[in-house]
Design an enzyme around this catalytic site. Structure first.
Site, short mmCIF file in Angstrom:
data_model
loop_
_atom_site.label_atom_id
_atom_site.label_comp_id
_atom_site.label_asym_id
_atom_site.label_seq_id
_atom_site.Cartn_x
_atom_site.Cartn_y
_atom_site.Cartn_z
N HIS A 150 0.43 -11.61 2.34
CA HIS A 150 -0.60 -10.86 1.61
C HIS A 150 -1.27 -11.69 0.50
O HIS A 150 -2.49 -11.73 0.38
CB HIS A 150 0.03 -9.59 1.02
N TYR A 176 0.83 -1.21 0.00
CA TYR A 176 0.00 0.00 0.00
C TYR A 176 0.87 1.26 0.00
O TYR A 176 0.37 2.35 -0.23
CB TYR A 176 -0.93 0.05 1.23
#
Length: 272
Positions: free
Chosen positions: A105, A47
């Protein structure tokens, strides 16, 4: 605020997701969320906003131990040589000695599950994280994850009223694991849905709030709605003053027949 207890962890059931919020925005939203009462914050290496999130937590005046903080190791850093250095980098950006939860992730077909799970367990042993888990792992891969003996607490996956995650949810329940719902409002696709709209009108709520409430009424489900507007922070958390009836829950359950998936990158595994 509802809390979920699992394997020694106590986690606020509703948290803040920070996907697609660049650093400055992530700082602003995280800071506003904490002052609104959020105590569960979710970020990730990819991110590129761990720094903003870390700054917001440091500036909040709320003790670090009172915030449940999650980050995730990106799929390009799963190999043994990259894994722990990437986590050390994350901790530096987040201005903390540890995260509460460290997730894988996405799986990476080029790195064996046993390899990255071993590194994840090492990160836990080193005190870099209190708890461990995975994200975007379908049941077939979860079998392999659990075979490593890793004591994970969650699988973070896309979950909202418009997707059919029955198989995954059932599997997680059977293995005493939580499901952390990302994109819990299907990136806005729940808005305008006639079923959700009519239920929302009855309670003076929105389709978004009804969707989040539906998730909150399920066992062992956490949700991390993301917003880029501070005005939505309050309404997203304001879902604990009404309760859906069994009949309304069943109506919402029917919406999964469309099986709408909003996150499906080219590198995604074969979904359940």
């Amino acid at each position: 605020m509802k809390q979920i207890s699992i394997k020694g962890a106590t986690i606020p059931a509703l948290g803040l997701g920070t996907f697609q919020l660049e650093d400055t925005k992530a700082f602003e939203i995280t800071q506003a969320a904490i002052s609104e009462g959020y105590r569960h914050i979710d970020t990730a290496q990819i991110y590129r906003n761990e720094e903003g999130v870390g700054r917001a937590i440091a500036a909040s005046g709320v003790a670090r131990k009172d915030i449940f903080l999650t980050t995730k190791v990106w799929r390009e850093s799963l190999a043994k040589k990259d894994f722990l250095p990437s986590v050390e980098q994350s901790l530096k950006k987040l201005r903390t000695d540890y995260v509460d939860l460290l997730l894988i992730h996405w799986p990476n077909a080029n790195v064996p599950i046993a390899e990255y799970m071993e590194e994840l367990m090492k990160a836990q042993e080193k005190g870099y994280t209190k708890y461990i888990g995975v994200s975007n792992h379908p049941t077939k891969l979860l079998d392999e994850v659990l075979a490593t003996g890793a004591d994970i607490i969650t699988n973070q996956a896309e979950y909202h009223p418009l997707i059919n995650q029955e198989k995954l949810y059932t599997y997680l329940q059977q293995h005493n694991l939580t499901l952390t719902a990302y994109s819990p409002i299907a990136q806005g696709k729940v808005i305008g849905n006639p079923v959700l709209k009519s239920i929302a009108e009855k309670y003076g709520k929105s389709e978004v709030q009804v969707s989040l409430r539906w998730l909150m009424q399920q066992d062992n489900v956490l949700a991390i709605p993301r917003t880029s507007k501070t005005s939505h922070l309050k309404s997203n958390i304001d879902v604990f003053d009404f309760e859906l009836t069994q009949e309304e829950v069943s109506q919402i359950d029917q919406l999964k027949k469309d099986n709408t998936r909003v996150v499906n990158p080219s590198f995604a595994p074969d979904w359940d």
